[in-house]
Structure formats: structure tokens, C-alpha cells
Design an enzyme around this catalytic site. Sequence first.
Site, PDB file in Angstrom:
ATOM      1  N   ASP A 151      73.102  69.324  10.346  1.00 32.43           N
ATOM      2  CA  ASP A 151      72.843  68.082   9.613  1.00 32.43           C
ATOM      3  C   ASP A 151      71.460  67.623  10.074  1.00 32.43           C
ATOM      4  O   ASP A 151      71.334  67.007  11.123  1.00 32.43           O
ATOM      5  CB  ASP A 151      73.911  67.040   9.938  1.00 32.43           C
ATOM      6  CG  ASP A 151      73.710  65.757   9.174  1.00 32.43           C
ATOM      7  OD1 ASP A 151      73.269  65.814   8.009  1.00 32.43           O
ATOM      8  OD2 ASP A 151      73.987  64.682   9.738  1.00 32.43           O
ATOM      9  N   GLU A 175      72.279  71.045   5.436  1.00 29.91           N
ATOM     10  CA  GLU A 175      72.397  70.064   4.364  1.00 29.91           C
ATOM     11  C   GLU A 175      71.125  70.076   3.528  1.00 29.91           C
ATOM     12  O   GLU A 175      70.024  69.982   4.061  1.00 29.91           O
ATOM     13  CB  GLU A 175      72.623  68.664   4.932  1.00 29.91           C
ATOM     14  CG  GLU A 175      72.820  67.626   3.837  1.00 29.91           C
ATOM     15  CD  GLU A 175      73.166  66.267   4.407  1.00 29.91           C
ATOM     16  OE1 GLU A 175      74.346  66.012   4.658  1.00 29.91           O
ATOM     17  OE2 GLU A 175      72.233  65.486   4.604  1.00 29.91           O
ATOM     18  N   ASP A 186      76.593  62.382  12.747  1.00 33.78           N
ATOM     19  CA  ASP A 186      75.768  63.572  12.482  1.00 33.78           C
ATOM     20  C   ASP A 186      76.480  64.837  12.972  1.00 33.78           C
ATOM     21  O   ASP A 186      76.383  65.892  12.349  1.00 33.78           O
ATOM     22  CB  ASP A 186      74.413  63.454  13.186  1.00 33.78           C
ATOM     23  CG  ASP A 186      73.720  62.151  12.866  1.00 33.78           C
ATOM     24  OD1 ASP A 186      73.043  62.079  11.834  1.00 33.78           O
ATOM     25  OD2 ASP A 186      73.882  61.203  13.653  1.00 33.78           O
TER      26      ASP A 186
END
EC number: 3.1.21.10
Length: 182
Positions: free
Chosen positions: A7, A68, A141
Site C-alpha cells: 500500500d 495499489e 496501511d
Amino acid sequence: MRVLGVDPGLTRCGVGVVEGVAGRPLTMLGVGVVRTPADAELGQRLVAVEQGIEEWIEEHRPEFVAVERVFSQHNVQTVMGTAQASAVAMLCAARRGIPVALHTPSEVKAAVTGSGRADKAQVGAMVTRLLRLAAPPKPADAADALALAICHIWRAPAQNRLQQAVALQAARAPITPKGRTT
């Protein structure tokens, strides 16, 4: 299949490793956050993110890295930092020949919770449940990184079959003199 989920972020870059196959219980092998000081020079922050991701790759030896996909936000500064951290993660994987998959936030949320509009709490709760953890990983996160890895494990078999079918179709399609398929 062993997947490192990333992330991306400059201040907090979530990382998580999940192992398993679609349709079977999954196992978390590690979760954490690579942190950089907000007041550090950009180049130094990117080096710190790179070093952190390299350590995770070295320790866990993932077969895939799921990152991501950066999406448009109103805060250009945040988008730039996220994109830069994302590029570092992709570079670290590419340097070692590890395939990279990009997943949008809504794809990840839909895969893990069933809704592409799920909030952070719902994602954390489902990650906790799917990986049989005692508590949701903190900060968010870290949970998001695990969700990325789970998403990739569940989606990769279907994506691979689709890519193979497209490649097979392209190989069978005759080419006309102008380079167009018929």
C-alpha cells in the site's frame, strides 16, 4: 502462491505477505509499515522506501508483488508521493524479476469485503477474519497491504486464464496485409 502486498505511501508504506491459493485458508507471513520522516528530503525518503521494500522481498521471497494502483485524488501532493512510492515498489520487484500486479482500491475492497465502497474499518475487519488474526493490523496501511495480497491471490487465477485466452485468440487470428486481424 506467496504475495507481497504494498500500500504505497511516502510517510507510511504498508507491506504485508500472504501465502495461499484461492479457495483455501490463507496465511499471513508478515505485516508492517515502512516509515519515512515527513521532513526528510524526497530523494532520501524514496531510498528509505526502497530499502524497506527490498528487506521485505529478501526476507519473504514473494512470487508476486501486488501494488495499489494510484488513482486521482484532489490533493496533488499526496498523489505524487503515492505514485513515487508505488514506482519504487514496482522497481524493486522488476529488478528481481518478480511479476507485479496493480489493483485499484475498489477492486481490493470488493475482493475482500464484497463491496467496492467498503470503508477502512470493514477492510480491516475482513482481513482479520480471513487471516484468522487476533486483531486488525495497525495502522490501516498495514491492513490494506494484506488486503492487496489477498485480492491478488483470489483474482490471479482468473486473470491468468483470461490472459491465456486472449493470447491464444491473438495467435490464431489471421493477419491481413494491412496488419489487421480478420
